[in-house]
Scaffold this active site. Structure first.
Site, PDB file in Angstrom:
ATOM      1  N   CYS A 101      -5.781  12.064  12.851  1.00 24.18           N
ATOM      2  CA  CYS A 101      -6.509  10.804  12.666  1.00 24.18           C
ATOM      3  C   CYS A 101      -6.306   9.976  13.945  1.00 24.18           C
ATOM      4  CB  CYS A 101      -5.994  10.057  11.452  1.00 24.18           C
ATOM      5  SG  CYS A 101      -4.308   9.495  11.653  1.00 24.18           S
TER       6      CYS A 101
ATOM      7  N   ARG B 186      -5.382  10.736   4.901  1.00 25.03           N
ATOM      8  CA  ARG B 186      -4.435  11.837   5.187  1.00 25.03           C
ATOM      9  C   ARG B 186      -3.234  11.793   4.263  1.00 25.03           C
ATOM     10  NH1 ARG B 186      -8.339  10.440   8.572  1.00 25.03           N
ATOM     11  NH2 ARG B 186      -9.223  12.367   9.372  1.00 25.03           N
TER      12      ARG B 186
ATOM     13  N   ASP C 253       4.294   0.721  12.044  1.00 24.06           N
ATOM     14  CA  ASP C 253       3.081   0.079  11.521  1.00 24.06           C
ATOM     15  C   ASP C 253       2.934  -1.360  12.007  1.00 24.06           C
ATOM     16  OD1 ASP C 253       3.202   1.783   8.304  1.00 24.06           O
ATOM     17  OD2 ASP C 253       2.555   2.423  10.292  1.00 24.06           O
TER      18      ASP C 253
ATOM     19  N   ARG D 101      -8.280  -1.090   4.439  1.00 25.65           N
ATOM     20  CA  ARG D 101      -7.413  -0.035   3.904  1.00 25.65           C
ATOM     21  C   ARG D 101      -6.036  -0.581   3.571  1.00 25.65           C
ATOM     22  NH1 ARG D 101      -6.960   5.055   7.473  1.00 25.65           N
ATOM     23  NH2 ARG D 101      -5.643   5.544   5.667  1.00 25.65           N
TER      24      ARG D 101
ATOM     25  N   LYS E 262       0.846  -1.210   0.000  1.00 23.84           N
ATOM     26  CA  LYS E 262       0.000   0.000   0.000  1.00 23.84           C
ATOM     27  C   LYS E 262       0.874   1.250   0.000  1.00 23.84           C
ATOM     28  CE  LYS E 262      -1.821   1.523   4.010  1.00 23.84           C
ATOM     29  NZ  LYS E 262      -1.523   2.906   4.371  1.00 23.84           N
ATOM     30  N   ASN E 263       1.898   1.248   0.849  1.00 24.89           N
ATOM     31  CA  ASN E 263       2.676   2.483   1.042  1.00 24.89           C
ATOM     32  C   ASN E 263       3.741   2.698  -0.028  1.00 24.89           C
ATOM     33  OD1 ASN E 263       1.037   2.935   3.187  1.00 24.89           O
ATOM     34  ND2 ASN E 263       2.546   2.406   4.761  1.00 24.89           N
TER      35      ASN E 263
ATOM     36  N   ARG F  84      -0.681  14.237  12.690  1.00 24.51           N
ATOM     37  CA  ARG F  84      -0.309  14.146  11.266  1.00 24.51           C
ATOM     38  C   ARG F  84      -0.039  15.525  10.642  1.00 24.51           C
ATOM     39  NH1 ARG F  84      -1.768   8.950   9.734  1.00 24.51           N
ATOM     40  NH2 ARG F  84      -0.065   9.052   8.257  1.00 24.51           N
ATOM     41  N   PRO F  85       0.879  16.311  11.206  1.00 24.00           N
ATOM     42  CA  PRO F  85       1.182  17.629  10.630  1.00 24.00           C
ATOM     43  C   PRO F  85       1.794  17.499   9.232  1.00 24.00           C
ATOM     44  CG  PRO F  85       2.820  17.048  12.255  1.00 24.00           C
ATOM     45  CD  PRO F  85       1.755  15.997  12.336  1.00 24.00           C
ATOM     46  N   ILE F  86       1.780  18.610   8.469  1.00 19.07           N
ATOM     47  CA  ILE F  86       2.404  18.591   7.134  1.00 19.07           C
ATOM     48  C   ILE F  86       3.404  19.730   6.983  1.00 19.07           C
ATOM     49  CG2 ILE F  86       0.433  17.428   6.027  1.00 19.07           C
ATOM     50  CD1 ILE F  86      -0.378  20.203   4.901  1.00 19.07           C
ATOM     51  N   ASP F  87       3.908  20.234   8.114  1.00 18.76           N
ATOM     52  CA  ASP F  87       4.859  21.360   8.063  1.00 18.76           C
ATOM     53  C   ASP F  87       6.112  21.032   7.263  1.00 18.76           C
ATOM     54  OD1 ASP F  87       5.159  19.591  10.355  1.00 18.76           O
ATOM     55  OD2 ASP F  87       6.895  20.817  10.883  1.00 18.76           O
ATOM     56  N   LEU F  88       6.581  19.805   7.327  1.00 15.30           N
ATOM     57  CA  LEU F  88       7.810  19.444   6.590  1.00 15.30           C
ATOM     58  C   LEU F  88       7.546  19.371   5.086  1.00 15.30           C
ATOM     59  CD1 LEU F  88       9.220  16.693   8.992  1.00 15.30           C
ATOM     60  CD2 LEU F  88       9.802  19.133   8.921  1.00 15.30           C
TER      61      LEU F  88
HETATM   62  C1  EPZ Z   1       3.915   7.011   6.328  1.00 12.21           C
HETATM   63  O1  EPZ Z   1       3.061   8.009   6.846  1.00 12.21           O
HETATM   64  C2  EPZ Z   1       3.052   5.766   6.217  1.00 12.21           C
HETATM   65  N1  EPZ Z   1       1.949   6.008   5.285  1.00 12.21           N
HETATM   66  C3  EPZ Z   1       2.501   5.397   7.589  1.00 12.21           C
HETATM   67  O2  EPZ Z   1       1.757   4.188   7.453  1.00 12.21           O
HETATM   68  C4  EPZ Z   1       3.689   5.157   8.525  1.00 12.21           C
HETATM   69  O3  EPZ Z   1       3.204   4.899   9.833  1.00 12.21           O
HETATM   70  C5  EPZ Z   1       4.604   6.394   8.561  1.00 12.21           C
HETATM   71  O4  EPZ Z   1       5.001   6.743   7.217  1.00 12.21           O
HETATM   72  C6  EPZ Z   1       5.859   6.170   9.393  1.00 12.21           C
HETATM   73  O5  EPZ Z   1       6.575   5.092   8.874  1.00 12.21           O
HETATM   74  C7  EPZ Z   1       2.193   5.979   3.956  1.00 12.21           C
HETATM   75  O6  EPZ Z   1       3.321   5.767   3.519  1.00 12.21           O
HETATM   76  C8  EPZ Z   1       1.031   6.226   3.054  1.00 12.21           C
HETATM   77  P1  EPZ Z   1       5.764  10.420   8.448  1.00 12.21           P
HETATM   78  P2  EPZ Z   1       3.568   9.554   6.889  1.00 12.21           P
HETATM   79  O7  EPZ Z   1       5.606  11.711   7.737  1.00 12.21           O
HETATM   80  O8  EPZ Z   1       4.381   9.839   5.704  1.00 12.21           O
HETATM   81  C9  EPZ Z   1       5.964  13.692  11.818  1.00 12.21           C
HETATM   82  C10 EPZ Z   1      -0.058   2.731   7.731  1.00 12.21           C
HETATM   83  O9  EPZ Z   1      -0.530   2.196   8.736  1.00 12.21           O
HETATM   84  N2  EPZ Z   1       5.757  14.676  10.741  1.00 12.21           N
HETATM   85  O10 EPZ Z   1       6.981   9.596   8.208  1.00 12.21           O
HETATM   86  O11 EPZ Z   1       2.382  10.405   7.166  1.00 12.21           O
HETATM   87  C11 EPZ Z   1       4.706  12.876  12.092  1.00 12.21           C
HETATM   88  O12 EPZ Z   1       3.863  13.551  12.992  1.00 12.21           O
HETATM   89  C12 EPZ Z   1       0.360   4.186   7.774  1.00 12.21           C
HETATM   90  O13 EPZ Z   1       0.142   2.157   6.627  1.00 12.21           O
HETATM   91  C13 EPZ Z   1       5.892  16.026  11.033  1.00 12.21           C
HETATM   92  O14 EPZ Z   1       6.159  16.407  12.165  1.00 12.21           O
HETATM   93  O15 EPZ Z   1       4.485   9.510   8.182  1.00 12.21           O
HETATM   94  C14 EPZ Z   1       5.263  11.599  12.690  1.00 12.21           C
HETATM   95  O16 EPZ Z   1       5.494  11.826  14.073  1.00 12.21           O
HETATM   96  C15 EPZ Z   1       0.050   4.848   9.107  1.00 12.21           C
HETATM   97  N3  EPZ Z   1       5.701  16.936  10.046  1.00 12.21           N
HETATM   98  C16 EPZ Z   1       6.624  11.438  12.012  1.00 12.21           C
HETATM   99  O17 EPZ Z   1       6.913  12.704  11.386  1.00 12.21           O
HETATM  100  C17 EPZ Z   1       5.404  16.560   8.749  1.00 12.21           C
HETATM  101  O18 EPZ Z   1       5.272  17.449   7.872  1.00 12.21           O
HETATM  102  C18 EPZ Z   1       6.625  10.371  10.918  1.00 12.21           C
HETATM  103  O19 EPZ Z   1       5.591  10.688  10.021  1.00 12.21           O
HETATM  104  C19 EPZ Z   1       5.274  15.187   8.471  1.00 12.21           C
HETATM  105  C20 EPZ Z   1       5.456  14.258   9.472  1.00 12.21           C
END
Ligand code: EPZ
Length: 432
Positions: free
Chosen positions: A130, A106, A320, A412, A36-37, A135-139
């Site tokens: 969620c 998201r 995960d 999902r 999926k990912n 789930r911030p998107i600042d980065l």
């Molecule tokens: C991906 O989500 C995966 N989803 C998630 O899988 C997985 O848990 C996660 O990576 C971590 O491995 C997909 O690939 C579609 P991140 P993503 O950005 O990209 C913080 C599942 O069950 N962060 O690596 O959203 C965030 O809060 C799902 O299949 C910021 O602070 O995860 C978290 O603490 C759930 N600012 C950490 O980074 C940002 O702009 C890791 O999040 C983005 C993230």
């Protein structure tokens, strides 16, 4: 357009539940479906070209159906048939990502990078929090702005990104975010000049995205390491590409066998990507054999406790698999500690497991688990896809009957989990 999962089917399944009769070992061979990912960013990346793309090993998961529906709303048609998704990105006639679809998934924020690179403008709503956290998107925003994007907060949770031309830049991620790494990679492919992403996410799905982008004619290198380099090109072509198998689904089935004293062989897996899990399961007493693209696990007796499991970015233990691993540790002899470092509220399955007799104390990011002989069947509720999988595994190991409600979450990320487990000796019936 033939939808991967018809929208009507998704809504109808919202009342479905699993009825599980436990205490049978999970035994047999299962071929692990596409990831999926890996599929989600790769489907989004098709926006970067106006040529046809054929993707293979695409699993019929509801999240990928949402991504397909988003592409359709932007004017991009696609057909899914028997694991192959054919995408026709020759026309993109909108820059507005529908809010309802953003809220439904998201991770659809990874559409922003490729759409901005292709169209020069994107309107998207904040994906919002969620079940597992904020789930911030600042980065994502900082990375795209580093490439020259302008972002306007339109109010009401809507952001508009615009860029007449993206320019390569050096981007350092404070956190190795998977989604932010992928968004910046995709946008940088069509930017002018070179981009470096430092402290990039190293997940195998990021490497799969790099390989796909290069199949389209991009120039990306370094994925899987800390720094990714992208040399922008003026245009990309079409391609045929097969995505990798799902390491989280693979780990879930391995844990099912470990929890039920079973013996399972997984095929079509990349054992290297499973190493963080395989080493912990060996610590727990499982016998594990690895061949080229197959892994066999057999388990006799109760698992041993482990002093501490900490979820970390790859190649650490994957967040995960935290919920399924926690379910397994509930049956271990002795006390274990599981620390969730990635998301601030990813322990919602703890209360449900306690209804099945588990002894778990949560202190902030730590779950302290005192092992029990076996779970007792109960009615429990899935709160997200991985929690739902964990509760299903607990039901397989429980005495009596377990009902897992809201199994639409599981759809999902797992293709027909109930049917696969039944083929492997479990007694799992899906009921409306
Ligand atoms: C991906 O989500 C995966 N989803 C998630 O899988 C997985 O848990 C996660 O990576 C971590 O491995 C997909 O690939 C579609 P991140 P993503 O950005 O990209 C913080 C599942 O069950 N962060 O690596 O959203 C965030 O809060 C799902 O299949 C910021 O602070 O995860 C978290 O603490 C759930 N600012 C950490 O980074 C940002 O702009 C890791 O999040 C983005 C993230």
């Amino acid at each position: 357009m033939t939808l991967i999962v018809p929208l009507s089917e998704r809504s109808e399944s919202s009342l479905d539940r699993y009825v599980i009769n436990g205490r049978t070992p999970i035994c047999g061979v299962i071929d692990i479906h596409g990831a999926k990912n890996a599929a989600l960013p790769i489907v989004a990346a098709c926006l970067l070209t106006d040529q046809a793309v054929l993707l293979r090993n695409i699993p019929p998961l509801s999240d990928i159906g949402v991504m397909q529906a988003i592409l359709h709303s932007l004017g991009v048609n696609s057909e899914w048939q028997a694991g192959e998704l054919r995408i026709h990105p020759n026309v993109v006639n909108s820059h507005v990502i529908p809010e309802s679809l953003m809220q439904e998934m998201r991770s659809s924020v990874i559409i922003v990078g490729p759409l901005l690179a292709r169209y020069g403008r994107v309107s998207a709503s904040y994906p919002g929090g969620c079940a597992i956290g904020e789930r911030p998107i600042d980065l994502h925003i900082k990375g795209l702005c580093a490439l020259g994007a302008k972002v306007v907060d339109e109010g009401g949770g809507c952001l508009t990104f615009s860029a007449s031309k993206l320019r390569g830049a050096r981007v350092h991620l404070e956190t190795p975010s998977v989604g932010a790494t992928e968004n910046i990679m995709m946008a940088a492919c069509l930017a002018e000049g070179e981009t470096l992403i430092e402290n990039a996410a190293r997940e195998p799905e990021v490497l799969d995205l790099q390989n796909f982008l290069n199949a389209l004619g991009a120039k990306v290198s370094g994925a899987g390491q800390n720094t990714i380099h992208i040399a922008g090109v003026s245009a990309l072509k079409g391609a045929e590409y097969t995505i990798i198998s799902d390491r989280i689904v693979a780990g879930t089935y391995l844990l099912a066998a470990l929890m039920t004293e079973g013996r399972i062989t997984l095929t079509s897996v990349i054992a290297e990507d499973l190493r963080p899990l395989l080493s912990r399961m060996s610590d727990m007493g499982a016998d594990i054999a690895v061949a080229d693209n197959a892994v066999t696990l057999s388990m006799r007796g109760r698992p041993r406790a482990v002093e501490e499991v900490r979820t970390m970015p790859h190649p650490g233990f994957p967040t995960d698999l935290q919920a399924p691993m926690l379910a397994a540790l509930c049956l271990a002899e002795g006390k274990s500690v599981l620390t969730e470092t990635m998301f601030e509220s990813r322990f919602k399955h703890v209360e449900e497991l306690k209804r099945m007799g588990a002894q778990i104390a949560v202190e902030g990011r730590k779950a302290i688990i005192s092992g029990i002989e076996r779970f007792s069947g109960a009615t429990v509720r899935a709160t997200d896809l991985r929690a739902g999988a964990a509760l299903t595994l607990a039901g397989l190991a429980a005495s009596g009957t377990t009902v897992v409600e809201d199994v639409y979450h599981i759809d999902r990320g797992y293709v027909a989990l109930d049917q696969s487990l039944t083929r492997l000796g479990g007694r799992v019936v899906r009921k409306r």
